[in-house]
Design a protein around this motif. Structure first.
Motif, PDB file in Angstrom:
ATOM      1  N   HIS A 144       0.836  -1.203   0.000  1.00  0.00           N
ATOM      2  CA  HIS A 144       0.000   0.000   0.000  1.00  0.00           C
ATOM      3  C   HIS A 144       0.873   1.256   0.000  1.00  0.00           C
ATOM      4  CE1 HIS A 144       1.015   0.108   4.266  1.00  0.00           C
ATOM      5  NE2 HIS A 144       0.493   1.330   4.340  1.00  0.00           N
ATOM      6  N   LEU A 145       2.130   1.125   0.443  1.00  0.00           N
ATOM      7  CA  LEU A 145       3.049   2.255   0.431  1.00  0.00           C
ATOM      8  C   LEU A 145       3.658   2.429  -0.953  1.00  0.00           C
ATOM      9  CD1 LEU A 145       4.872   1.532   3.810  1.00  0.00           C
ATOM     10  CD2 LEU A 145       3.137   3.285   3.386  1.00  0.00           C
ATOM     11  N   VAL A 150       6.000   4.570 -10.100  1.00  0.00           N
ATOM     12  CA  VAL A 150       5.752   4.602  -8.651  1.00  0.00           C
ATOM     13  C   VAL A 150       4.270   4.337  -8.404  1.00  0.00           C
ATOM     14  CG1 VAL A 150       5.808   6.016  -6.562  1.00  0.00           C
ATOM     15  CG2 VAL A 150       7.637   6.221  -8.261  1.00  0.00           C
ATOM     16  N   HIS A 151       3.983   3.513  -7.395  1.00  0.00           N
ATOM     17  CA  HIS A 151       2.619   3.021  -7.210  1.00  0.00           C
ATOM     18  C   HIS A 151       2.295   2.898  -5.728  1.00  0.00           C
ATOM     19  CE1 HIS A 151      -0.402  -0.494  -7.860  1.00  0.00           C
ATOM     20  NE2 HIS A 151      -0.996   0.671  -8.011  1.00  0.00           N
ATOM     21  N   SER A 152       1.051   3.172  -5.361  1.00  0.00           N
ATOM     22  CA  SER A 152       0.590   2.949  -3.987  1.00  0.00           C
ATOM     23  C   SER A 152      -0.917   2.743  -3.987  1.00  0.00           C
ATOM     24  CB  SER A 152       0.962   4.136  -3.089  1.00  0.00           C
ATOM     25  OG  SER A 152       0.335   5.326  -3.534  1.00  0.00           O
ATOM     26  N   TRP A 153      -1.450   2.185  -2.882  1.00  0.00           N
ATOM     27  CA  TRP A 153      -2.874   1.898  -2.761  1.00  0.00           C
ATOM     28  C   TRP A 153      -3.417   2.478  -1.468  1.00  0.00           C
ATOM     29  CZ3 TRP A 153      -1.244  -3.812  -3.360  1.00  0.00           C
ATOM     30  CH2 TRP A 153      -1.098  -4.143  -4.707  1.00  0.00           C
ATOM     31  N   SER A 154      -4.697   2.786  -1.466  1.00  0.00           N
ATOM     32  CA  SER A 154      -5.428   3.122  -0.247  1.00  0.00           C
ATOM     33  C   SER A 154      -6.840   2.570  -0.412  1.00  0.00           C
ATOM     34  CB  SER A 154      -5.454   4.639  -0.022  1.00  0.00           C
ATOM     35  OG  SER A 154      -6.150   4.949   1.168  1.00  0.00           O
ATOM     36  N   PHE A 155      -7.008   1.295  -0.122  1.00  0.00           N
ATOM     37  CA  PHE A 155      -8.267   0.609  -0.379  1.00  0.00           C
ATOM     38  C   PHE A 155      -9.254   0.787   0.762  1.00  0.00           C
ATOM     39  CE2 PHE A 155      -5.507  -2.430  -2.983  1.00  0.00           C
ATOM     40  CZ  PHE A 155      -5.805  -1.782  -4.160  1.00  0.00           C
ATOM     41  N   GLU A 174     -14.300  -5.925  -7.378  1.00  0.00           N
ATOM     42  CA  GLU A 174     -15.052  -5.324  -6.279  1.00  0.00           C
ATOM     43  C   GLU A 174     -14.100  -4.556  -5.375  1.00  0.00           C
ATOM     44  OE1 GLU A 174     -16.344  -8.176  -3.177  1.00  0.00           O
ATOM     45  OE2 GLU A 174     -15.608  -9.726  -4.543  1.00  0.00           O
ATOM     46  N   GLY A 175     -14.653  -3.603  -4.641  1.00  0.00           N
ATOM     47  CA  GLY A 175     -13.847  -2.836  -3.709  1.00  0.00           C
ATOM     48  C   GLY A 175     -13.952  -1.347  -3.950  1.00  0.00           C
ATOM     49  N   GLY A 176     -13.308  -0.573  -3.077  1.00  0.00           N
ATOM     50  CA  GLY A 176     -13.319   0.879  -3.170  1.00  0.00           C
ATOM     51  C   GLY A 176     -12.004   1.450  -2.697  1.00  0.00           C
ATOM     52  N   GLY A 177     -11.950   2.769  -2.616  1.00  0.00           N
ATOM     53  CA  GLY A 177     -10.720   3.439  -2.239  1.00  0.00           C
ATOM     54  C   GLY A 177     -10.045   4.038  -3.447  1.00  0.00           C
ATOM     55  N   THR A 178      -8.744   4.173  -3.373  1.00  0.00           N
ATOM     56  CA  THR A 178      -7.988   4.783  -4.461  1.00  0.00           C
ATOM     57  C   THR A 178      -6.680   4.039  -4.687  1.00  0.00           C
ATOM     58  OG1 THR A 178      -6.854   6.334  -2.972  1.00  0.00           O
ATOM     59  CG2 THR A 178      -8.926   7.089  -3.973  1.00  0.00           C
ATOM     60  N   HIS A 179      -6.099   4.261  -5.856  1.00  0.00           N
ATOM     61  CA  HIS A 179      -4.737   3.815  -6.123  1.00  0.00           C
ATOM     62  C   HIS A 179      -4.034   4.912  -6.899  1.00  0.00           C
ATOM     63  CE1 HIS A 179      -5.512   2.609 -10.432  1.00  0.00           C
ATOM     64  NE2 HIS A 179      -6.734   2.532  -9.955  1.00  0.00           N
ATOM     65  N   ASP A 180      -2.729   5.029  -6.687  1.00  0.00           N
ATOM     66  CA  ASP A 180      -1.924   6.068  -7.314  1.00  0.00           C
ATOM     67  C   ASP A 180      -0.910   5.444  -8.263  1.00  0.00           C
ATOM     68  OD1 ASP A 180      -3.060   7.328  -4.931  1.00  0.00           O
ATOM     69  OD2 ASP A 180      -1.738   9.010  -5.405  1.00  0.00           O
ATOM     70  N   ILE A 181      -0.796   6.002  -9.456  1.00  0.00           N
ATOM     71  CA  ILE A 181       0.253   5.622 -10.399  1.00  0.00           C
ATOM     72  C   ILE A 181       0.996   6.894 -10.768  1.00  0.00           C
ATOM     73  CG2 ILE A 181       0.808   4.594 -12.633  1.00  0.00           C
ATOM     74  CD1 ILE A 181      -1.795   3.051 -12.484  1.00  0.00           C
ATOM     75  N   PHE A 222       1.834   9.306  -9.017  1.00  0.00           N
ATOM     76  CA  PHE A 222       1.238  10.451  -8.318  1.00  0.00           C
ATOM     77  C   PHE A 222      -0.051  10.959  -8.968  1.00  0.00           C
ATOM     78  CE2 PHE A 222       5.877  10.376  -8.047  1.00  0.00           C
ATOM     79  CZ  PHE A 222       6.020  10.080  -6.711  1.00  0.00           C
ATOM     80  N   HIS A 223      -0.652  10.152  -9.806  1.00  0.00           N
ATOM     81  CA  HIS A 223      -1.996  10.407 -10.320  1.00  0.00           C
ATOM     82  C   HIS A 223      -2.951   9.486  -9.567  1.00  0.00           C
ATOM     83  CE1 HIS A 223       0.384  12.135 -13.560  1.00  0.00           C
ATOM     84  NE2 HIS A 223      -0.705  12.655 -14.089  1.00  0.00           N
ATOM     85  N   LYS A 224      -3.971  10.063  -8.941  1.00  0.00           N
ATOM     86  CA  LYS A 224      -4.884   9.280  -8.108  1.00  0.00           C
ATOM     87  C   LYS A 224      -6.113   8.859  -8.903  1.00  0.00           C
ATOM     88  CE  LYS A 224      -5.297  10.723  -3.927  1.00  0.00           C
ATOM     89  NZ  LYS A 224      -4.599   9.623  -3.205  1.00  0.00           N
ATOM     90  N   PHE A 225      -6.502   7.580  -8.748  1.00  0.00           N
ATOM     91  CA  PHE A 225      -7.670   7.030  -9.427  1.00  0.00           C
ATOM     92  C   PHE A 225      -8.575   6.330  -8.417  1.00  0.00           C
ATOM     93  CE2 PHE A 225      -4.166   7.041 -12.439  1.00  0.00           C
ATOM     94  CZ  PHE A 225      -4.732   7.611 -13.571  1.00  0.00           C
ATOM     95  N   PRO A 226      -9.896   6.494  -8.540  1.00  0.00           N
ATOM     96  CA  PRO A 226     -10.804   5.744  -7.671  1.00  0.00           C
ATOM     97  C   PRO A 226     -10.877   4.286  -8.108  1.00  0.00           C
ATOM     98  CG  PRO A 226     -12.052   7.026  -9.269  1.00  0.00           C
ATOM     99  CD  PRO A 226     -10.607   7.405  -9.456  1.00  0.00           C
TER     100      PRO A 226
END
Length: 304
Positions: A38-39, A80-85, A53-60, A62-66
């Motif tokens: 997630h980091l 560079v990648h991170s998640w916030s589910f 299925e699921g929600g939250g966001t992910h970043d690629i 530094f662009h954030k996507f729902p």
């Protein structure tokens, strides 16, 4: 704890089966094993996920996507990648090495022909239309089944199904439609982007790239506006800013060192350039990333 450098993961460290070049899994068990992903992190392999299925966001980069059901995203090595589910998240994940298709396809640039595998963030996250969702899900089910068997030609079947998936997704993109309308211009754009990857630290002006492409700066600008919606100069500046952001999340580097790495005359000029393009100063961007990581760590700690 905030890591000072962005970790880079390889397939052999992530794969439950220790496969060298390919990993295919349902996403929920993959996520359960790799909570640290997630980091912010990088891969040295290609990476794609279909969310079911699921929600939250992910970043690629530094662009954030729902996160949305039947959304698919593609990443190339080095991004560079991170998640916030939020809530239960599931789907499919496929990781494969840059060499996975080399013995299968004669063309060295085979993967580069697909818009979503060129590292352009805006083209790498795609919502699957309802009419082909069953078809796309079927591809992933076949990939999962083939990866779990030791049948003859199993890996070749995985490659063949991945190619079908790539072609299906490619036909959805505006870039593919533009390419069909003007293959020559599309080829010039791709060559321009490849030149930027190699030269963004030393060549900053569209006319310098136009010279290498044997076209006029005006023609290059027209192509970029037609196919990307932005001028050629902005394409160059966006790549420089992206590299600056990637280095800014490495806390071992000072802003002055990053300015030097990116070939700016001094820190002041770099700061002005970055703020004009990103809307914040390099230090403000770094501070916000630190806060974001702390929030993510806090959420993960509460889940545990």
């Amino acid at each position: 704890m905030i890591k000072k450098d962005i970790p880079v993961y390889s397939i052999d460290k992530l794969s439950l089966f220790k496969q060298k070049d390919i990993q295919i899994s349902r996403f929920a068990p993959y996520l359960a094993v790799h909570k640290n992903l997630h980091l912010a992190h990088k891969h040295d392999f290609y990476h794609l996920i279909l969310f079911l299925e699921g929600g939250g966001t992910h970043d690629i980069d530094f662009h954030k996507f729902p996160v949305q059901p039947y959304q698919i995203y593609f990443m190339i090595p080095g991004q560079v990648h991170s998640w916030s589910f939020e809530g239960h998240v599931d789907g499919y994940v496929v990781n494969f090495s840059p060499s996975f298709f080399h013995s299968f396809m004669a063309r060295a640039d085979f993967l580069g022909q697909y818009p979503f595998l060129n590292g352009i963030v805006e083209e790498s996250v795609i919502d699957i239309p309802a009419d082909i969702q069953p078809k796309v899900k079927h591809y992933f089910e076949v990939l999962l089944q083939e990866s779990e068997t030791d049948s003859t030609f199993g890996l070749d079947m995985v490659r063949a199904v991945l190619i079908q998936l790539f072609i299906t997704i490619s036909r959805l993109s505006d870039a593919e439609k533009n390419r069909q309308a003007s293959l020559h211009n599309y080829t010039i754009l791709k060559n321009f982007q490849k030149l930027i990857e190699v030269n963004y630290n030393t060549l900053r002006l569209p006319k310098e790239y136009a010279q290498k492409l044997f076209i006029t700066p005006n023609y290059l600008n027209t192509i970029c506006r037609q196919l990307m919606g932005i001028p050629s100069g902005e394409v160059i500046r966006n790549r420089i800013v992206m590299e600056a952001k990637r280095q800014l999340v490495n806390l071992d580097l000072t802003v002055a060192e990053i300015a030097y790495n990116l070939n700016f005359e001094d820190t002041s000029y770099f700061t002005k350039f970055f703020k004009k393009q990103a809307g914040v100063t390099p230090r403000e961007f770094r501070e916000e990333e630190i806060k974001r990581v702390k929030r993510a760590n806090s959420r993960l700690g509460s889940i545990r």
